[in-house]
Structures are given as structure tokens and as C-alpha cells.
Design an enzyme around this catalytic site. Structure first.
Site, PDB file in Angstrom:
ATOM      1  N   HIS A   1       0.503  -1.217   0.345  1.00 10.87           N
ATOM      2  CA  HIS A   1       0.412   0.527   0.017  1.00 10.87           C
ATOM      3  C   HIS A   1       1.225   1.193  -0.451  1.00 10.87           C
ATOM      4  CE1 HIS A   1       1.112  -0.400   4.113  1.00 10.87           C
ATOM      5  NE2 HIS A   1       0.341   1.109   4.264  1.00 10.87           N
TER       6      HIS A   1
ATOM      7  N   HIS B   1       1.083   4.096   1.849  1.00  8.09           N
ATOM      8  CA  HIS B   1       1.720   4.755   3.063  1.00  8.09           C
ATOM      9  C   HIS B   1       3.321   5.487   3.220  1.00  8.09           C
ATOM     10  CE1 HIS B   1      -2.049   4.202   6.149  1.00  8.09           C
ATOM     11  NE2 HIS B   1      -1.820   5.796   5.457  1.00  8.09           N
TER      12      HIS B   1
ATOM     13  N   ASP C   1       6.011   4.971   5.187  1.00  8.16           N
ATOM     14  CA  ASP C   1       6.246   3.652   5.701  1.00  8.16           C
ATOM     15  C   ASP C   1       6.463   2.422   4.971  1.00  8.16           C
ATOM     16  OD1 ASP C   1       3.801   3.134   6.462  1.00  8.16           O
ATOM     17  OD2 ASP C   1       4.494   1.637   8.549  1.00  8.16           O
ATOM     18  N   HIS C   2       6.118   2.829   3.497  1.00  2.00           N
ATOM     19  CA  HIS C   2       6.007   1.197   2.844  1.00  2.00           C
ATOM     20  C   HIS C   2       6.108   2.051   1.400  1.00  2.00           C
ATOM     21  CE1 HIS C   2       3.944  -1.834   5.090  1.00  2.00           C
ATOM     22  NE2 HIS C   2       3.192  -0.116   6.289  1.00  2.00           N
TER      23      HIS C   2
ATOM     24  N   HIS D   1      -8.186  -2.025   5.766  1.00  2.00           N
ATOM     25  CA  HIS D   1      -7.231  -0.663   7.103  1.00  2.00           C
ATOM     26  C   HIS D   1      -7.837   0.067   6.416  1.00  2.00           C
ATOM     27  CE1 HIS D   1      -3.240   0.752   8.229  1.00  2.00           C
ATOM     28  NE2 HIS D   1      -3.162   1.057   6.880  1.00  2.00           N
TER      29      HIS D   1
ATOM     30  N   ASP E   1      -0.011  -3.747   5.954  1.00  2.00           N
ATOM     31  CA  ASP E   1      -1.492  -3.396   7.506  1.00  2.00           C
ATOM     32  C   ASP E   1      -2.529  -3.682   7.194  1.00  2.00           C
ATOM     33  OD1 ASP E   1       1.280  -2.565   7.485  1.00  2.00           O
ATOM     34  OD2 ASP E   1       0.691  -0.175   7.420  1.00  2.00           O
TER      35      ASP E   1
ATOM     36  N   HIS F   1       5.968  -5.089  12.154  1.00  5.29           N
ATOM     37  CA  HIS F   1       5.782  -4.517  11.752  1.00  5.29           C
ATOM     38  C   HIS F   1       5.154  -3.678  13.044  1.00  5.29           C
ATOM     39  CE1 HIS F   1       2.867  -0.888  10.516  1.00  5.29           C
ATOM     40  NE2 HIS F   1       3.251  -1.291   9.830  1.00  5.29           N
TER      41      HIS F   1
END
Length: 301
Positions: free
Chosen positions: A60, A62, A64-65, A137, A207, A265
Site C-alpha cells: 500500500h 503509506h 513507511d512502505h 485497513h 497493514d 511492523h
């Protein structure tokens, strides 16, 4: 297959854990699954080679990914990576990456193919089947089921020798044909070879809160990589942010009959409480491991 955990933290990097990044080593290629900020720095501490990465799978969008993705792609080019690379990600990744690379004047010396997948898509990449399903999510997030190719059965050598067939090229050929001949007689090759062996199966979830698609992806997998951002005591907080707890990850592993659960995570709030965190998930599902940065796990033989 071998899993290399490059980043096992959540949200933002800490001294103990970088943000999400996972590499999967195949016989001849390497894949990245998510590429958070500084993933390429993490790779420097491993035997992995950026130019050997043939595919990147993004769960996804976000930050942090994905925030490490432009840097990794550029570095791969600078390190003389010339082989094509395929990037799989949710809708929007192409627009974001095209703009980022253009505005930073980044040049890639290889062909980059970007595929925006949808829920239920299936792909064949480097001989491996990958199934994509949408998770639950607070932001569109997906998981992957990665199935290695079926391996041919083993030749029953003693049984073949009993026919009077001497060692030679025919031994290798029997595994690849339906029938074979020897001294004027025809034999059914399947009777001289063991059953094909199912390839290893790895499920990697982005997530998510517990959901049906997560279990479908994980069903009978050899290894399940599942986020466990929070411990059970913070279950309300987990639900608020769209994440899972240790107990929920363990419950899914049990329900899906997976061989090994690896949780990642992990929230930085558990620094100094690693033993407590591990005990909670391992008690709920004994075949569990809490990943740390640079942890490696070999799947299958």
C-alpha cells in the site's frame, strides 16, 4: 526461498527497527516487498544486490512502505542494473512514481514496468504465482500469496534398475515424459516417479485488521508474514489505526493452518519489552517468531 527482513518497525524508523522492507530471495532473482525509507541502506548490511532485484511488490502507499522506493530504483541504475524490473502496486503508484522521478531528474538505465493491480489479480513472475487480495485497513492495503512452482517427483531409481535399464540419459528423461521405451517395451513413466511436490507457499500481508481475505491468502501457507503492531492490551488502539495485535495474528495463523508465523511492523512503544511481546505471540501460536531487522528465514528445503 529465503526471507530477509530489512525493516520491521511501524510508522517511523527507530534505532532498533527501520520501517517496512522485506526481500525474498528466489533461486535466480530477488524480490522486494515494500520499500520504506532507507531500505537501500539496510540492503548494504546484507548480501543482497540491488541489480538482482527483478520485481518490487508494494502492499500500500503509506509512506513507511514506499518512501524508499525512488532512491532504491535510482541506486539500482547507478550500480549498473540493466535487467528489466517490474513494479507491482495499488492504483496511484504509477502517477506518484512518475512525478517523483521526473521532478528529481532521476534516470533509470533499465526498463521499469509498472503494473497497478486490483483485488483478486493473479500474476506469474519469475515462475512463481502471486495472488493479490485486498485487506482491511484505514487506507487501501493488500496482501500477497506467493506460490513456488510445483517440483517434479523423484525418480524411483531401484525400480528403474529392476527393469534392467543401465544408468544413462534415460534416467533424466523418464521424469519428463508420459511413457518411455526399453528393449521394445513401453512403460508408464508415472509409475517410476514419485508424486510431484507442492512448491513452498508464503503469505505476506500489508497493514490490516483481521479479515476474510487475510485468511484466504494464508490458508495452509508454509510461512505467514503478518503485522502485529500492538500487543493485546492495546487492541482498541489497534482497531483505531487499522492494525492487528499479536493475538489476532496468532489466531489467524491457527485458523489458516500455517506452518510458521513471523510477525513484523512492531510499534516502537515496545522497545525494552521485547521478551514480553514475543511471549504473548508465542504462547498463542507456538510456531511464531518476532522479526527483527536483518532476521533471515529459509522457507522449505
Amino acid at each position: 526461498m529465503k526471507l530477509h527482513f530489512l525493516g520491521t518497525g511501524s510508522g517511523m524508523p527507530s534505532k532498533q527497527r527501520n520501517v517496512s522492507g522485506l526481500a525474498l530471495s528466489l533461486p535466480k532473482q530477488t524480490w522486494l516487498i515494500d520499500c520504506g525509507e532507507a531500505t537501500q541502506h539496510q540492503i548494504l548490511h546484507t548480501p543482497l544486490k540491488p541489480r538482482k532485484v527483478s520485481a518490487v511488490w508494494v502492499t500500500h502507499l503509506h509512506g513507511d512502505h514506499v518512501f524508499g522506493l525512488p532512491g532504491f530504483l535510482s541506486t539500482r541504475s547507478a550500480l549498473d542494473g540493466t535487467e528489466p524490473l517490474t513494479l507491482y502496486g495499488p492504483k496511484g503508484i504509477k502517477k506518484w512514481l512518475d512525478v517523483t522521478l521526473k521532478m528529481t531528474g532521476s534516470y533509470l538505465g533499465y526498463t521499469l514496468t509498472i503494473i497497478e493491480y486490483e483485488d483478486g489479480d493473479e500474476f506469474l513472475q519469475d515462475g512463481h504465482r502471486v495472488i493479490v487480495k485486498k485487506l482491511e485497513h484505514r487506507f487501501p492495503s493488500y496482501g500477497f500469496r506467493i506460490e513456488a512452482p510445483i517440483r517434479p517427483g523423484t525418480l524411483l531409481v531401484d525400480k528403474v534398475r529392476a527393469l534392467g535399464i543401465p544408468n544413462g540419459p534415460i534416467y533424466g528423461q523418464i521424469k519428463q515424459v508420459e511413457t518411455f521405451e526399453f528393449e521394445g517395451k513401453t512403460y508408464n513413466a508415472k509409475e517410476y516417479v514419485t508424486e510431484p511436490v507442492r512448491g513452498a507457499v508464503v503469505a505476506v500481508l500489508g497493514d490490516t485488521v483481521p479479515c476474510t481475505n487475510a485468511e484466504l491468502l494464508a490458508r495452509d501457507a508454509d510461512v505467514l508474514v503478518h503485522e502485529a503492531t500492538f500487543m493485546d492490551a492495546e487492541s482498541k488502539l489497534a482497531r483505531q489505526y487499522g492494525h492487528s495485535t499479536t493475538i489476532e495474528a496468532a489466531a489467524l495463523a491457527e485458523a489458516a493452518r500455517v506452518g510458521q508465523l513471523i510477525v513484523t511492523h512492531i510499534s516502537a512503544r515496545y522497545q525494552g519489552r521485547e521478551s514480553e511481546f514475543a511471549a504473548e505471540v508465542e504462547t498463542a501460536f507456538p510456531n511464531s517468531q518476532v522479526a527483527v531487522d536483518f532476521y533471515e528465514f529459509t522457507v522449505g528445503d
